[in-house]
Write a protein that holds these residues in place. Structure first.
Motif, PDB file in Angstrom:
ATOM      1  N   ALA A   1      -2.724  40.568 -17.873  1.00  0.00           N
ATOM      2  CA  ALA A   1      -3.232  39.654 -18.897  1.00  0.00           C
ATOM      3  C   ALA A   1      -2.595  38.272 -18.748  1.00  0.00           C
ATOM      4  N   ARG A   2      -1.287  38.233 -18.523  1.00  0.00           N
ATOM      5  CA  ARG A   2      -0.616  36.941 -18.354  1.00  0.00           C
ATOM      6  C   ARG A   2      -1.050  36.266 -17.057  1.00  0.00           C
ATOM      7  N   LEU A   3      -1.174  37.028 -15.995  1.00  0.00           N
ATOM      8  CA  LEU A   3      -1.611  36.458 -14.721  1.00  0.00           C
ATOM      9  C   LEU A   3      -3.021  35.881 -14.842  1.00  0.00           C
ATOM     10  N   ASP A   4      -3.872  36.556 -15.589  1.00  0.00           N
ATOM     11  CA  ASP A   4      -5.248  36.080 -15.773  1.00  0.00           C
ATOM     12  C   ASP A   4      -5.263  34.768 -16.565  1.00  0.00           C
ATOM     13  N   LYS A   5      -4.399  34.657 -17.575  1.00  0.00           N
ATOM     14  CA  LYS A   5      -4.320  33.429 -18.367  1.00  0.00           C
ATOM     15  C   LYS A   5      -3.812  32.266 -17.507  1.00  0.00           C
ATOM     16  N   ALA A   6      -2.821  32.539 -16.646  1.00  0.00           N
ATOM     17  CA  ALA A   6      -2.313  31.493 -15.754  1.00  0.00           C
ATOM     18  C   ALA A   6      -3.411  31.012 -14.803  1.00  0.00           C
ATOM     19  N   LYS A   7      -4.179  31.965 -14.290  1.00  0.00           N
ATOM     20  CA  LYS A   7      -5.256  31.633 -13.356  1.00  0.00           C
ATOM     21  C   LYS A   7      -6.307  30.749 -14.028  1.00  0.00           C
ATOM     22  N   LYS A   8      -6.620  31.031 -15.281  1.00  0.00           N
ATOM     23  CA  LYS A   8      -7.608  30.243 -16.007  1.00  0.00           C
ATOM     24  C   LYS A   8      -7.122  28.817 -16.259  1.00  0.00           C
ATOM     25  N   LEU A   9      -5.804  28.641 -16.286  1.00  0.00           N
ATOM     26  CA  LEU A   9      -5.224  27.308 -16.442  1.00  0.00           C
ATOM     27  C   LEU A   9      -5.056  26.611 -15.093  1.00  0.00           C
ATOM     28  N   ASN A  10      -5.435  27.329 -14.038  1.00  0.00           N
ATOM     29  CA  ASN A  10      -5.276  26.823 -12.670  1.00  0.00           C
ATOM     30  C   ASN A  10      -3.797  26.599 -12.332  1.00  0.00           C
ATOM     31  N   LEU A  11      -2.961  27.510 -12.822  1.00  0.00           N
ATOM     32  CA  LEU A  11      -1.518  27.432 -12.573  1.00  0.00           C
ATOM     33  C   LEU A  11      -1.024  28.741 -11.979  1.00  0.00           C
ATOM     34  N   THR A  12      -0.039  28.662 -11.102  1.00  0.00           N
ATOM     35  CA  THR A  12       0.647  29.852 -10.607  1.00  0.00           C
ATOM     36  C   THR A  12       1.709  30.245 -11.621  1.00  0.00           C
ATOM     37  N   PRO A  13       2.227  31.474 -11.549  1.00  0.00           N
ATOM     38  CA  PRO A  13       3.320  31.847 -12.444  1.00  0.00           C
ATOM     39  C   PRO A  13       4.505  30.876 -12.363  1.00  0.00           C
ATOM     40  N   ASN A  14       4.869  30.440 -11.150  1.00  0.00           N
ATOM     41  CA  ASN A  14       5.971  29.489 -11.024  1.00  0.00           C
ATOM     42  C   ASN A  14       5.657  28.179 -11.736  1.00  0.00           C
ATOM     43  N   GLN A  15       4.421  27.713 -11.639  1.00  0.00           N
ATOM     44  CA  GLN A  15       4.039  26.464 -12.311  1.00  0.00           C
ATOM     45  C   GLN A  15       4.051  26.638 -13.828  1.00  0.00           C
ATOM     46  N   VAL A  16       3.629  27.806 -14.287  1.00  0.00           N
ATOM     47  CA  VAL A  16       3.701  28.095 -15.727  1.00  0.00           C
ATOM     48  C   VAL A  16       5.148  28.002 -16.193  1.00  0.00           C
ATOM     49  N   LEU A  17       6.059  28.566 -15.413  1.00  0.00           N
ATOM     50  CA  LEU A  17       7.469  28.558 -15.783  1.00  0.00           C
ATOM     51  C   LEU A  17       8.047  27.148 -15.772  1.00  0.00           C
ATOM     52  N   VAL A  18       7.639  26.337 -14.798  1.00  0.00           N
ATOM     53  CA  VAL A  18       8.107  24.955 -14.743  1.00  0.00           C
ATOM     54  C   VAL A  18       7.652  24.197 -15.990  1.00  0.00           C
ATOM     55  N   LEU A  19       6.369  24.326 -16.323  1.00  0.00           N
ATOM     56  CA  LEU A  19       5.864  23.650 -17.515  1.00  0.00           C
ATOM     57  C   LEU A  19       6.512  24.207 -18.778  1.00  0.00           C
ATOM     58  N   ALA A  20       6.717  25.509 -18.817  1.00  0.00           N
ATOM     59  CA  ALA A  20       7.363  26.132 -19.976  1.00  0.00           C
ATOM     60  C   ALA A  20       8.790  25.612 -20.158  1.00  0.00           C
ATOM     61  N   SER A  21       9.460  25.311 -19.047  1.00  0.00           N
ATOM     62  CA  SER A  21      10.837  24.791 -19.160  1.00  0.00           C
ATOM     63  C   SER A  21      10.830  23.406 -19.802  1.00  0.00           C
ATOM     64  N   ILE A  22       9.783  22.621 -19.544  1.00  0.00           N
ATOM     65  CA  ILE A  22       9.657  21.307 -20.183  1.00  0.00           C
ATOM     66  C   ILE A  22       9.358  21.479 -21.670  1.00  0.00           C
ATOM     67  N   VAL A  23       8.435  22.373 -21.977  1.00  0.00           N
ATOM     68  CA  VAL A  23       8.093  22.656 -23.374  1.00  0.00           C
ATOM     69  C   VAL A  23       9.324  23.159 -24.126  1.00  0.00           C
ATOM     70  N   GLN A  24      10.105  24.007 -23.481  1.00  0.00           N
ATOM     71  CA  GLN A  24      11.332  24.539 -24.070  1.00  0.00           C
ATOM     72  C   GLN A  24      12.267  23.414 -24.496  1.00  0.00           C
ATOM     73  N   LYS A  25      12.416  22.420 -23.625  1.00  0.00           N
ATOM     74  CA  LYS A  25      13.323  21.311 -23.902  1.00  0.00           C
ATOM     75  C   LYS A  25      12.739  20.317 -24.905  1.00  0.00           C
ATOM     76  N   GLU A  26      11.421  20.236 -24.987  1.00  0.00           N
ATOM     77  CA  GLU A  26      10.795  19.282 -25.886  1.00  0.00           C
ATOM     78  C   GLU A  26      10.895  19.711 -27.346  1.00  0.00           C
ATOM     79  N   THR A  27      10.758  21.005 -27.600  1.00  0.00           N
ATOM     80  CA  THR A  27      10.781  21.459 -28.987  1.00  0.00           C
ATOM     81  C   THR A  27      11.458  22.808 -29.114  1.00  0.00           C
ATOM     82  N   ALA A  28      12.307  22.906 -30.124  1.00  0.00           N
ATOM     83  CA  ALA A  28      12.987  24.177 -30.399  1.00  0.00           C
ATOM     84  C   ALA A  28      12.164  25.043 -31.342  1.00  0.00           C
ATOM     85  N   LYS A  29      11.068  24.487 -31.844  1.00  0.00           N
ATOM     86  CA  LYS A  29      10.223  25.213 -32.789  1.00  0.00           C
ATOM     87  C   LYS A  29       9.180  26.039 -32.039  1.00  0.00           C
TER      88      LYS A  29
END
Length: 347
Positions: free
Chosen positions: A191-219
Motif C-alpha cells: 500500500a505504501r509503495l503504491d502511494k509512493a508510485k502515484k506520487l512519482n517518488l521512490t521510497p528513498n525520495q519519500v524519505l528525503v521529502l519526509a525529512s524536510i517535512v519533519q524539520k519544518e513542523t513538529a505538529k
C-alpha cells in the motif's frame, strides 16, 4: 556387644554429619542470597565474559558470594557463561540466580527517533545494547551492504524507521543493522509503495521529502499540508526553498551538527551545496534528518490544496500560515519577520 556399640556410634555420627551436610547444601541452594533493596536488579553479561567477571558483577548484589561460587561450580555454570541481560529478583536463592543467568536472557525495548546523522543514531543505539558506536557506524556505512540494498551514505539514515523494537541486550552491530533492514522492508507495504508510485517518488525520495517535512513542523496533524506544499512545488518545477535544508547544508559544510541555528540569513542562501534547495532544484541528495512515521505517512498521504507558500504562525505557535500566492505569503512573512526581530533572534 562392644562392636555393636561402635557401629551404632559410627551410624549416629554419620547421620549427624549427613544432616549437617544436607543443611549446608540446603542453605547454599535455597536460602535467600540477595543483598539489594529494590525488587529486582539487572545483570549485563558481555559477550565472551569470564566467570570471574560475572562474579565481580554479582558480588555487590549478593550476601554471600562464596556460597554462590560453590553451587555455580557444582552446577558447572562457571564453564558455561552466556552473554545477555538477566534479572535477579529480591530474595532469590543461589539456585534460582544461577538458573536465571544461565538461561533467561531478558529482551529490552529499544527506541530511537529524531537523529540527524548515522553517527548520532549509532551513539543512541550504543547506550541501549552491547554493540559500541564505532562498530555500529562501521556496519551502517558498509558500502557493499548499502549498494546491495539500494542505499548510499546520503540515504542510509532512511533505513532506520523510528519506533520501539524488542532486542536482546547482547545484540551485535551487524545483527542490529540487519534487523533494521527487515523492519524497513516490513514498513514498506504494498500500500505504501503504491502511494509512493502515484506520487512519482521512490521510497528513498519519500524519505528525503519526509525529512524536510519533519524539520519544518513538529505538529503531526500539519505534516500532510506541508508535504502538499512541497509536492505542489515539485510538480511545477519550483525550487523547494526549504530553510531546514540550508541549515543542514551549513552543519554539513562545517561538520558541526551540534550547532543551533534558529534563523536562516540571506547570506546562507548562497551556500553552494546540493542540500541548499534555494540554489538547486528538486530534492536534495539525501535525508536531512530522521523522519517520524507521521512525517513519512504525511508525504504518502498529502493534503490536496493550492498552497505554494507557508511561514510560521506567530499567533499559533508550532503551526504555520499557508498562502496560495507570493503576495499573500509576503504579508504573512513580514508579520513573522517583525516578530522574530522583536525576539532578538539573529542566528
Amino acid at each position: 556387644m562392644y562392636i555393636k556399640k561402635i557401629l551404632l556410634a559410627v551410624a549416629i555420627i554419620g547421620l549427624i554429619v549427613a544432616a549437617i551436610v544436607s543443611y549446608n547444601i540446603y542453605n547454599i541452594m535455597f536460602n535467600s542470597n540477595t543483598a539489594f533493596n529494590n525488587e529486582e536488579a539487572y545483570v549485563l553479561i558481555p559477550t565472551n565474559a569470564t566467570y570471574d567477571e560475572v562474579k565481580l558483577q554479582l558480588e555487590p548484589l549478593l550476601k554471600d558470594i562464596e556460597s554462590f561460587d560453590v553451587l555455580a561450580k557444582q552446577k558447572k555454570y562457571n564453564t558455561n557463561v552466556k552473554a545477555g541481560r538477566y534479572i535477579i529478583k529480591k530474595h532469590m536463592n543461589n539456585n534460582d540466580i544461577i538458573n536465571s543467568i544461565r538461561s533467561k536472557n531478558v529482551p529490552l525495548k529499544l527506541s530511537f527517533n529524531n537523529q540527524e546523522t548515522l553517527e548520532n543514531l549509532a551513539a543512541r543505539i550504543s547506550t541501549q545494547i552491547e554493540a559500541d558506536s564505532l562498530s555500529l557506524i562501521s556496519v551502517m556505512k558498509d558500502s557493499d551492504f548499502l549498494k546491495a540494498n539500494g542505499f548510499n551514505n546520503a540515504t542510509a539514515l532512511g533505513m532506520y524507521i523510528p519506533n520501539s523494537y524488542e532486542f536482546f541486550w547482547n545484540t551485535s552491530a551487524e545483527q542490529f543493522r540487519d534487523r533494521m533492514l527487515t523492519e524497513y522492508n516490513r514498513f514498506w507495504t504494498d500500500a505504501r509503495l503504491d502511494k509512493a508510485k502515484k506520487l512519482n517518488l521512490t521510497p528513498n525520495q519519500v524519505l528525503v521529502l519526509a525529512s524536510i517535512v519533519q524539520k519544518e513542523t513538529a505538529k503531526a496533524d500539519e505534516r500532510p499540508r506541508v508535504a502538499g506544499v512541497y509536492l505542489n512545488r515539485l510538480k511545477v518545477g519550483m525550487l523547494l526553498q526549504a530553510d531546514p535544508t540550508v541549515i543542514f547544508a551549513i552543519k554539513k559544510s562545517t561538520n558541526d551538527f551540534d550547532q543551533v541555528i534558529k534563523r536562516v540569513l540571506y547570506k546562507d542562501l548562497e551556500l553552494d551545496s546540493p542540500y541548499n534547495t534555494y540554489k538547486y532544484a528538486g530534492l536534495p541528495p539525501g535525508l536531512i534528518a530522521m523522519p517520524d512515521i507521521s512525517a513519512i505517512d504525511g508525504v504518502l498521504n498529502p493534503e490536496s490544496h493550492d498552497y505554494f507558500y507557508f511561514v510560521a504562525d506567530v499567533k499559533n505557535f508550532g503551526y504555520h500560515k499557508f498562502a496560495k500566492t507570493l503576495s499573500q505569503h509576503n504579508v504573512n512573512r513580514q508579520e513573522y519577520v517583525r516578530w522574530i526581530n522583536q525576539q532578538g533572534v539573529n542566528r
